[in-house]
Design a protein around this motif. Structure first.
Motif, PDB file in Angstrom:
ATOM      1  N   VAL A   1       0.847  -1.190   0.000  1.00 37.96           N
ATOM      2  CA  VAL A   1       0.000   0.000   0.000  1.00 37.96           C
ATOM      3  C   VAL A   1       0.884   1.242   0.000  1.00 37.96           C
ATOM      4  N   ALA A   2       0.500   2.223  -0.800  1.00 37.33           N
ATOM      5  CA  ALA A   2       1.107   3.550  -0.752  1.00 37.33           C
ATOM      6  C   ALA A   2      -0.022   4.532  -0.477  1.00 37.33           C
ATOM      7  N   ALA A   3       0.055   5.250   0.627  1.00 43.14           N
ATOM      8  CA  ALA A   3      -1.048   6.113   1.055  1.00 43.14           C
ATOM      9  C   ALA A   3      -0.570   7.538   1.280  1.00 43.14           C
ATOM     10  N   ASP A   4      -1.302   8.478   0.684  1.00 45.65           N
ATOM     11  CA  ASP A   4      -1.028   9.898   0.899  1.00 45.65           C
ATOM     12  C   ASP A   4      -2.058  10.527   1.830  1.00 45.65           C
ATOM     13  N   VAL A   5      -3.135   9.801   2.116  1.00 47.17           N
ATOM     14  CA  VAL A   5      -4.228  10.331   2.938  1.00 47.17           C
ATOM     15  C   VAL A   5      -4.638   9.296   3.978  1.00 47.17           C
TER      16      VAL A   5
ATOM     17  N   ARG B   1       2.408   3.324  11.643  1.00 48.62           N
ATOM     18  CA  ARG B   1       3.783   3.760  11.422  1.00 48.62           C
ATOM     19  C   ARG B   1       4.774   2.597  11.434  1.00 48.62           C
ATOM     20  N   LYS B   2       4.353   1.447  11.938  1.00 49.53           N
ATOM     21  CA  LYS B   2       5.276   0.315  12.076  1.00 49.53           C
ATOM     22  C   LYS B   2       5.003  -0.801  11.069  1.00 49.53           C
ATOM     23  N   ILE B   3       4.014  -0.606  10.200  1.00 48.57           N
ATOM     24  CA  ILE B   3       3.727  -1.629   9.193  1.00 48.57           C
ATOM     25  C   ILE B   3       4.727  -1.486   8.058  1.00 48.57           C
ATOM     26  N   GLY B   4       5.479  -2.548   7.798  1.00 47.65           N
ATOM     27  CA  GLY B   4       6.583  -2.478   6.852  1.00 47.65           C
ATOM     28  C   GLY B   4       6.171  -2.456   5.393  1.00 47.65           C
ATOM     29  N   ASN B   5       4.965  -2.870   5.101  1.00 47.56           N
ATOM     30  CA  ASN B   5       4.542  -3.011   3.704  1.00 47.56           C
ATOM     31  C   ASN B   5       3.762  -1.803   3.206  1.00 47.56           C
ATOM     32  N   VAL B   6       3.945  -0.667   3.872  1.00 48.48           N
ATOM     33  CA  VAL B   6       3.211   0.542   3.532  1.00 48.48           C
ATOM     34  C   VAL B   6       4.181   1.683   3.271  1.00 48.48           C
ATOM     35  N   ILE B   7       3.947   2.420   2.180  1.00 49.46           N
ATOM     36  CA  ILE B   7       4.673   3.660   1.911  1.00 49.46           C
ATOM     37  C   ILE B   7       3.794   4.798   2.402  1.00 49.46           C
ATOM     38  N   LEU B   8       4.314   5.610   3.319  1.00 46.65           N
ATOM     39  CA  LEU B   8       3.541   6.659   3.962  1.00 46.65           C
ATOM     40  C   LEU B   8       3.955   8.034   3.435  1.00 46.65           C
ATOM     41  N   SER B   9       2.962   8.826   3.063  1.00 47.37           N
ATOM     42  CA  SER B   9       3.194  10.205   2.617  1.00 47.37           C
ATOM     43  C   SER B   9       2.212  11.103   3.363  1.00 47.37           C
ATOM     44  N   PRO B  10       2.689  12.151   4.053  1.00 45.36           N
ATOM     45  CA  PRO B  10       1.822  12.980   4.901  1.00 45.36           C
ATOM     46  C   PRO B  10       0.991  13.999   4.118  1.00 45.36           C
ATOM     47  N   HIS B  11       0.080  13.503   3.294  1.00 50.06           N
ATOM     48  CA  HIS B  11      -0.869  14.327   2.533  1.00 50.06           C
ATOM     49  C   HIS B  11      -0.141  15.451   1.790  1.00 50.06           C
ATOM     50  N   ARG B  12       0.865  15.073   1.028  1.00 52.54           N
ATOM     51  CA  ARG B  12       1.661  16.091   0.342  1.00 52.54           C
ATOM     52  C   ARG B  12       1.832  15.784  -1.139  1.00 52.54           C
TER      53      ARG B  12
ATOM     54  N   GLU C   1     -21.897  17.199   1.838  1.00 56.67           N
ATOM     55  CA  GLU C   1     -21.826  16.813   3.246  1.00 56.67           C
ATOM     56  C   GLU C   1     -20.461  16.261   3.605  1.00 56.67           C
ATOM     57  N   THR C   2     -19.972  15.333   2.790  1.00 51.85           N
ATOM     58  CA  THR C   2     -18.692  14.699   3.071  1.00 51.85           C
ATOM     59  C   THR C   2     -17.532  15.653   2.879  1.00 51.85           C
ATOM     60  N   CYS C   3     -17.487  16.300   1.720  1.00 55.68           N
ATOM     61  CA  CYS C   3     -16.326  17.106   1.396  1.00 55.68           C
ATOM     62  C   CYS C   3     -16.226  18.336   2.278  1.00 55.68           C
ATOM     63  N   GLY C   4     -17.348  18.900   2.678  1.00 51.85           N
ATOM     64  CA  GLY C   4     -17.288  20.066   3.536  1.00 51.85           C
ATOM     65  C   GLY C   4     -16.590  19.770   4.843  1.00 51.85           C
ATOM     66  N   ALA C   5     -16.941  18.663   5.474  1.00 55.64           N
ATOM     67  CA  ALA C   5     -16.321  18.278   6.733  1.00 55.64           C
ATOM     68  C   ALA C   5     -14.846  17.969   6.543  1.00 55.64           C
ATOM     69  N   LEU C   6     -14.501  17.317   5.444  1.00 56.20           N
ATOM     70  CA  LEU C   6     -13.117  16.969   5.204  1.00 56.20           C
ATOM     71  C   LEU C   6     -12.253  18.202   4.971  1.00 56.20           C
ATOM     72  N   GLN C   7     -12.800  19.211   4.328  1.00 57.69           N
ATOM     73  CA  GLN C   7     -12.018  20.418   4.094  1.00 57.69           C
ATOM     74  C   GLN C   7     -11.740  21.140   5.405  1.00 57.69           C
ATOM     75  N   VAL C   8     -12.699  21.126   6.313  1.00 56.08           N
ATOM     76  CA  VAL C   8     -12.453  21.721   7.633  1.00 56.08           C
ATOM     77  C   VAL C   8     -11.316  20.987   8.319  1.00 56.08           C
ATOM     78  N   ALA C   9     -11.303  19.655   8.210  1.00 60.67           N
ATOM     79  CA  ALA C   9     -10.228  18.861   8.814  1.00 60.67           C
ATOM     80  C   ALA C   9      -8.884  19.181   8.169  1.00 60.67           C
ATOM     81  N   GLU C  10      -8.883  19.364   6.856  1.00 60.05           N
ATOM     82  CA  GLU C  10      -7.626  19.675   6.168  1.00 60.05           C
ATOM     83  C   GLU C  10      -7.120  21.049   6.573  1.00 60.05           C
ATOM     84  N   MET C  11      -8.039  21.994   6.724  1.00 57.02           N
ATOM     85  CA  MET C  11      -7.644  23.327   7.149  1.00 57.02           C
ATOM     86  C   MET C  11      -7.024  23.276   8.551  1.00 57.02           C
ATOM     87  N   ALA C  12      -7.612  22.466   9.422  1.00 55.81           N
ATOM     88  CA  ALA C  12      -7.066  22.324  10.770  1.00 55.81           C
ATOM     89  C   ALA C  12      -5.682  21.692  10.728  1.00 55.81           C
TER      90      ALA C  12
END
Length: 353
Positions: free
Chosen positions: A264-268, A281-292, A336-347
């Motif tokens: 898995v490669a995850a940006d979100v 953070r400790k799963i070896g089979n995952v590529i982690l990207s901090p929403h960038r 409904e979904t995207c509005g809440a998510l944008q508030v979270a992203e702004m935070a």
């Protein structure tokens, strides 16, 4: 002749994030820009500009029937967060013939580039070998045939075939992959134009060796890429998560990665920032990207290019747009979904800045 008035209030985004210096200069030549600074627009400045404003551009525009009464010349509202927020009265805008545009297409180049990089890294085991190297366990000259594969001629699937997926399919062309997509909102013939076939989600999961999740979050697709869908994927397939974690059963996805069956490669992520103590953070089979995925110098300048292009079209009477128009038939499923998510992203942005 007076130039059209554009209220530009990008905060929490930055002006340099959206516009190159030359594009901002062009914007100011075309329009009378009110504010256009990184800080929040003062209420007094906003109120004074509303009666003459033709365009309102904001990170999360707040537009109600009452506020529209103060903006008799308003023609266009543009959001610059990345999705249509629930702070806009879309029916009221439609009644007055005011178009609402989203900057989402402006992320396609930088996010698609990151998606390709993540897919290559996962498919070829780059991060796995990098970590093994640090522990003195690297596999010199090993093919790793069970886990690693080439994108050349690979079976590549897309869950959602919007702007980012289409740009990714363009970037993948030199690899001559076989591409299929699942997207219930896709206009007829659109996949063919981009060299992709279409199929159901279950069939796609069973077929794809590399699966990109690029669907827009809606009120109907929470957890759509479910544990059952993930179990259908061939062993040692790759899942690249570029759109919101809302679209997948994230716990099931991490379970598949933790077992070693999928990469898995995850940006979100479901909650951002990710907790320091998260076991993810400790799963070896995952590529982690901090929403960038879009976070690179100039990575969002396509947004500014599109804004200026669309404003030129608007003021010359043309109807074509590069940004995405709000669709009356689907907007209720997005808000409904995207509005809440944008508030979270702004935070999140405030937390990290």
């Amino acid at each position: 002749m007076n130039k059209p008035v554009v209220v530009l209030a990008p905060h929490w985004r930055q002006m340099s994030e959206l516009f190159s210096a030359s594009r901002e200069a062009e914007l100011r030549r075309v329009c009378e820009v009110v504010w256009g600074q990184d800080e929040p627009i003062p209420e007094s400045v906003l109120e004074a500009a509303l009666p003459t404003a033709s365009v309102l551009i904001a990170s999360i525009p707040v537009v109600s029937a009452a506020s529209l009464a103060k903006m008799p010349r308003l023609k266009t509202v543009i959001e610059v967060s990345g999705s249509f927020p629930n702070t806009i009265d879309y029916p009221a805008c439609a009644r007055k013939g005011i178009e609402v545009l989203s900057c989402a297409p402006g992320f396609r180049s930088s996010v698609a580039e990151m998606g390709l990089a993540m897919a290559l890294a996962a498919a070829r085991g780059l991060v796995t070998e990098h970590e093994a190297f640090r522990k003195g366990r690297e596999g010199w000259l090993k093919d790793n045939p069970e886990t690693d594969f080439s994108l050349f001629g690979a079976k590549v699937g897309f869950v959602g075939f919007g702007q980012i997926a289409r740009e990714l399919s363009r970037l993948l062309r030199p690899f001559q992959p076989r591409i299929r997509a699942f997207d219930p909102w896709l206009p007829a013939g659109e996949a063919d134009r981009h060299g992709a076939g279409t199929c159901g989600l279950e069939e796609l999961a069973s077929w794809a060796r590399c699966l990109f999740v690029t669907a827009v979050p809606t009120t109907e697709n929470r957890g759509m890429v479910s544990s059952d869908i993930l179990r259908r994927m061939p062993d040692h397939s790759v899942v690249v998560l570029l759109s919101r974690a809302h679209v997948v059963d994230f716990n099931a996805l991490m379970s598949e990665a933790g077992s070693g069956r999928l990469r898995v490669a995850a940006d979100v992520f479901p909650a951002e920032p990710l907790a320091v103590e998260s076991p993810l953070r400790k799963i070896g089979n995952v590529i982690l990207s901090p929403h960038r995925a879009a976070a690179v110098a100039g990575g969002r300048h396509l947004i500014g290019d599109m804004i200026v292009g669309d404003l030129r079209a608007l003021f010359s009477g043309e109807t074509t747009r590069k940004l995405t128009r709000a669709n009356a038939q689907t907007i209720g499923k997005l808000v409904e979904t995207c509005g809440a998510l944008q508030v979270a992203e702004m935070a999140t942005r405030r937390h990290t800045n």
